[in-house]
Design an enzyme around this catalytic site. Structure first.
Site, mmCIF file in Angstrom:
data_model
loop_
_atom_site.group_PDB
_atom_site.id
_atom_site.type_symbol
_atom_site.label_atom_id
_atom_site.label_comp_id
_atom_site.label_asym_id
_atom_site.label_seq_id
_atom_site.Cartn_x
_atom_site.Cartn_y
_atom_site.Cartn_z
ATOM 1 N N GLU A 1 3.047 -0.592 -5.414
ATOM 2 C CA GLU A 1 2.430 -0.561 -4.093
ATOM 3 C C GLU A 1 1.829 -1.928 -3.752
ATOM 4 O OE1 GLU A 1 3.185 1.814 -2.239
ATOM 5 O OE2 GLU A 1 2.286 3.746 -2.755
ATOM 6 N N ASN B 1 6.032 0.335 3.423
ATOM 7 C CA ASN B 1 4.967 -0.655 3.211
ATOM 8 C C ASN B 1 5.419 -1.819 2.313
ATOM 9 O OD1 ASN B 1 5.006 0.401 0.630
ATOM 10 N ND2 ASN B 1 2.983 1.349 0.725
ATOM 11 N N HIS C 1 6.915 -1.495 -0.703
ATOM 12 C CA HIS C 1 6.923 -1.276 -2.161
ATOM 13 C C HIS C 1 8.356 -1.254 -2.696
ATOM 14 C CE1 HIS C 1 6.837 3.427 -1.620
ATOM 15 N NE2 HIS C 1 8.062 3.067 -1.896
ATOM 16 N N ASP D 1 11.219 5.094 -11.799
ATOM 17 C CA ASP D 1 9.899 5.732 -11.766
ATOM 18 C C ASP D 1 9.974 7.248 -11.879
ATOM 19 O OD1 ASP D 1 11.108 5.940 -9.251
ATOM 20 O OD2 ASP D 1 9.716 4.549 -8.306
HETATM 21 C C1 F6R Z 1 12.429 5.590 -5.766
HETATM 22 C C2 F6R Z 1 11.518 4.461 -5.529
HETATM 23 C C3 F6R Z 1 10.982 4.148 -4.179
HETATM 24 C C4 F6R Z 1 11.953 4.431 -3.036
HETATM 25 C C5 F6R Z 1 11.303 4.102 -1.695
HETATM 26 C C6 F6R Z 1 12.218 4.436 -0.530
HETATM 27 O O1 F6R Z 1 12.813 5.681 -7.120
HETATM 28 O O2 F6R Z 1 11.176 3.789 -6.453
HETATM 29 O O3 F6R Z 1 10.611 2.785 -4.138
HETATM 30 O O4 F6R Z 1 13.110 3.669 -3.200
HETATM 31 O O5 F6R Z 1 10.108 4.808 -1.568
HETATM 32 O O6 F6R Z 1 12.436 5.818 -0.496
HETATM 33 P P1 F6R Z 1 13.530 6.452 0.480
HETATM 34 O O7 F6R Z 1 14.848 5.972 0.033
HETATM 35 O O8 F6R Z 1 13.377 7.959 0.290
HETATM 36 O O9 F6R Z 1 13.175 6.014 1.860
#
Ligand code: F6R
Length: 241
Positions: free
Chosen positions: A140, A133, A135, A66
């Site tokens: 989401e 959450n 995701h 992303d």
């Molecule tokens: C990042 C992504 C997100 C993160 C998730 C956890 O490319 O797609 O899904 O993996 O938000 O983020 P952290 O590792 O910062 O807790």
């Protein structure tokens, strides 16, 4: 099918994730699906160290999950910049073979071009973090399990979780462009890393919850090969036999 590994701390998690990833990188021609955020930082650090000792990335192509909408490639907090600083600039990967969806320009065109590339280049391994959450990528809660590359409005909790990287919450973008659930599931193998208490509920749902679009990570129950690497805090709500 899940294979779950639990370690005392983040270092243990990063080391195991590194070992799993390294096995794949050693293959002949490799497509990696990569992630940003705090979770993979220790893994990337180890990949850079391994490169110094001879692990090559010349034969690798990469596709990231992303990118934020509205941030240019060179913005401090763009995911391109994150990948460049943590991995790409330190290893011998060909920068023409690293791909992230662009968060600027005609997003419809960006999404369809990225989707097209993903379909032609299925990931040998897809690295994932997980949102508090549930995701995965920036899919989401409520995202269709049939989703392909698309633009998403980030939830408040996601913007708050990510505000630590920005000067203030107001600067956190409201939109991102992300691989869809269908794109993630196409990977031959999935490697999900999580640490910290704030991930415990999402991890419990992923492993034990009913499969439903309200909790995107639950779809991973349908994938044949998911390696889950956790610290004790992230694993703290999992049932034990
Ligand atoms: C990042 C992504 C997100 C993160 C998730 C956890 O490319 O797609 O899904 O993996 O938000 O983020 P952290 O590792 O910062 O807790």
């Amino acid at each position: 099918m899940f294979k779950v590994f639990v370690f005392d701390d983040y270092e243990g998690v990063s080391q195991k994730a590194f070992e799993v990833m390294q096995e794949v990188i050693k293959q002949e021609k490799v497509t990696l699906g990569l992630a940003t955020g705090s979770s993979p930082v220790g893994l990337y650090k180890r990949l850079v160290e391994a490169h110094k000792k001879g692990l090559s990335f010349k034969h690798i192509q990469t596709f990231n999950l992303d990118e934020y909408v509205g941030l240019s490639k060179n913005h401090d907090q763009s995911y391109y910049n994150f990948m460049f600083e943590h991995l790409f600039k330190h290893v011998d990967v060909n920068l023409n073979k690293v791909h992230l969806p662009k968060g600027e320009g005609s997003l419809e065109d960006v999404a369809s071009e990225y989707e097209d590339m993903l379909q032609k280049n299925p990931q040998d391994i897809q690295l994932l973090g997980i949102g508090s959450n549930g995701h995965i990528g920036f899919n989401e809660p409520g995202t269709s399990f049939d989703s392909t590359v698309h633009v998403v409005r980030l939830r408040d909790e996601t913007r708050q979780d990510n505000a630590r990287f920005f000067d203030s919450i107001d600067e956190v973008p409201h939109f991102a462009i992300t691989m869809g659930i269908k794109d993630i599931l196409r990977a031959k193998k999935i490697l999900l890393v999580a640490s910290g208490q704030n991930k415990a509920m999402a991890i419990k749902e992923m492993l034990e919850g009913k499969i439903r679009e309200e909790v995107p990570c639950t779809i991973l129950q349908n994938h044949p090969d998911v390696v889950v690497v956790l610290d004790k805090a992230a694993a703290s709500l999992i049932k034990h036999d």
